[in-house]
Design a protein around this motif. Structure first.
Motif, PDB file in Angstrom:
ATOM      1  N   GLU A   1       0.829  -1.182   0.000  1.00  0.00           N
ATOM      2  CA  GLU A   1       0.000   0.000   0.000  1.00  0.00           C
ATOM      3  C   GLU A   1       0.880   1.254   0.000  1.00  0.00           C
ATOM      4  O   GLU A   1       1.761   1.397   0.830  1.00  0.00           O
ATOM      5  N   ARG A   5       5.940   0.050  -7.071  1.00  0.00           N
ATOM      6  CA  ARG A   5       6.400  -1.294  -7.433  1.00  0.00           C
ATOM      7  C   ARG A   5       6.435  -1.414  -8.951  1.00  0.00           C
ATOM      8  O   ARG A   5       5.464  -1.069  -9.627  1.00  0.00           O
ATOM      9  N   CYS A   7       6.065  -3.252 -12.402  1.00  0.00           N
ATOM     10  CA  CYS A   7       5.132  -4.318 -12.792  1.00  0.00           C
ATOM     11  C   CYS A   7       5.063  -4.437 -14.307  1.00  0.00           C
ATOM     12  O   CYS A   7       5.490  -3.557 -15.036  1.00  0.00           O
ATOM     13  N   ARG A  31       1.386   1.991  -7.786  1.00  0.00           N
ATOM     14  CA  ARG A  31       1.294   2.365  -6.377  1.00  0.00           C
ATOM     15  C   ARG A  31      -0.142   2.088  -5.949  1.00  0.00           C
ATOM     16  O   ARG A  31      -1.057   2.815  -6.316  1.00  0.00           O
ATOM     17  N   SER A  32      -0.320   1.039  -5.169  1.00  0.00           N
ATOM     18  CA  SER A  32      -1.647   0.654  -4.727  1.00  0.00           C
ATOM     19  C   SER A  32      -2.127   1.613  -3.636  1.00  0.00           C
ATOM     20  O   SER A  32      -1.424   1.847  -2.659  1.00  0.00           O
ATOM     21  N   ALA A  34      -4.546   1.084  -1.574  1.00  0.00           N
ATOM     22  CA  ALA A  34      -5.011   0.368  -0.388  1.00  0.00           C
ATOM     23  C   ALA A  34      -4.684  -1.111  -0.526  1.00  0.00           C
ATOM     24  O   ALA A  34      -4.733  -1.665  -1.617  1.00  0.00           O
ATOM     25  N   SER A  35      -4.357  -1.728   0.587  1.00  0.00           N
ATOM     26  CA  SER A  35      -4.156  -3.171   0.635  1.00  0.00           C
ATOM     27  C   SER A  35      -5.471  -3.765   1.134  1.00  0.00           C
ATOM     28  O   SER A  35      -5.857  -3.556   2.281  1.00  0.00           O
ATOM     29  N   LEU A  36      -6.158  -4.473   0.243  1.00  0.00           N
ATOM     30  CA  LEU A  36      -7.494  -4.968   0.563  1.00  0.00           C
ATOM     31  C   LEU A  36      -7.521  -6.488   0.547  1.00  0.00           C
ATOM     32  O   LEU A  36      -6.762  -7.117  -0.180  1.00  0.00           O
ATOM     33  N   ASN A  37      -8.433  -7.068   1.320  1.00  0.00           N
ATOM     34  CA  ASN A  37      -8.638  -8.506   1.240  1.00  0.00           C
ATOM     35  C   ASN A  37      -9.966  -8.766   0.529  1.00  0.00           C
ATOM     36  O   ASN A  37     -10.777  -7.870   0.326  1.00  0.00           O
ATOM     37  N   LYS A  52     -11.352   2.073   3.936  1.00  0.00           N
ATOM     38  CA  LYS A  52     -10.409   1.831   2.834  1.00  0.00           C
ATOM     39  C   LYS A  52     -11.130   1.616   1.502  1.00  0.00           C
ATOM     40  O   LYS A  52     -10.642   2.031   0.463  1.00  0.00           O
ATOM     41  N   THR A  53     -12.263   0.931   1.532  1.00  0.00           N
ATOM     42  CA  THR A  53     -12.940   0.587   0.278  1.00  0.00           C
ATOM     43  C   THR A  53     -13.865   1.697  -0.227  1.00  0.00           C
ATOM     44  O   THR A  53     -14.047   1.827  -1.438  1.00  0.00           O
TER      45      THR A  53
END
Length: 174
Positions: A1, A5, A7, A31-32, A34-37, A52-53
């Motif tokens: 997050e 990176r 890619c 560049r993300s 948010a780190s989401l599940n 976050k969402t």
């Protein structure tokens, strides 16, 4: 997050019926935000967004689900064998013995990622073919007579009838 990176990305254009119209591969810097599940993304799509969402709903999550819906249309027309099996979580104790096996819900968020990964793999194969680059394809052989007989037995026990000599297609197994 929030970390840059490197890619390799593929931009794929699909129509409302889920047909891929074009693709283009590119190197990039990602560049993300948010780190989401999977559970958080699914909850957001179901109307229960969190801090976050919520900011990602209009520009990221809703468009991804709309594209996924189109891809499902195309998949349904192809009538592939769809083994929607539950994911298992195996819990081991300290000495490595299985303590428990739990089933995890298979969310549309999981299926969405899988569908886009398959489409990206198709685009990669098409691109490598176009470039006449050497590549390996995995080709699944037709099942042998023993496997078909075994399938007929299992199907019969479940109330389905698969006649001997019938050319089986995935649509017969839905």
């Amino acid at each position: 997050e929030g970390v840059d990176r490197a890619c390799m990305a593929v931009r794929m254009v699909i129509d409302a019926e889920g047909q891929k119209l074009s693709h283009r591969f590119t190197r990039g810097l990602m560049r993300s935000p948010a780190s989401l599940n999977y559970e958080d993304v699914q909850a957001a799509q179901n109307g229960d967004a969190n801090e976050k969402t919520a900011p990602l709903m209009d520009d990221v999550i809703a468009p991804l689900y709309a594209a996924y819906t189109a891809l499902v249309k195309a998949r349904d027309l192809r009538q592939p064998l769809n083994l929607d099996l539950p994911e298992r979580k195996i819990v081991l104790d300290d000495d490595g013995t299985v303590k428990s096996i739990a089933f995890r819900d298979r969310l549309d968020a999981h299926k969405l990622i899988e569908e886009f990964m398959v489409l990206a793999n198709v685009a990669a194969a098409e691109e490598l073919n176009r470039l006449k680059s050497p590549l390996l394809f995995r080709v699944h052989e037709e099942p042998g007579p023993e496997k078909l007989d075994s399938l007929r037995e299992i199907a019969g026990a479940s109330g389905f009838s698969l006649a001997k000599g019938q050319v089986l297609q995935a649509r017969h197994l839905h």
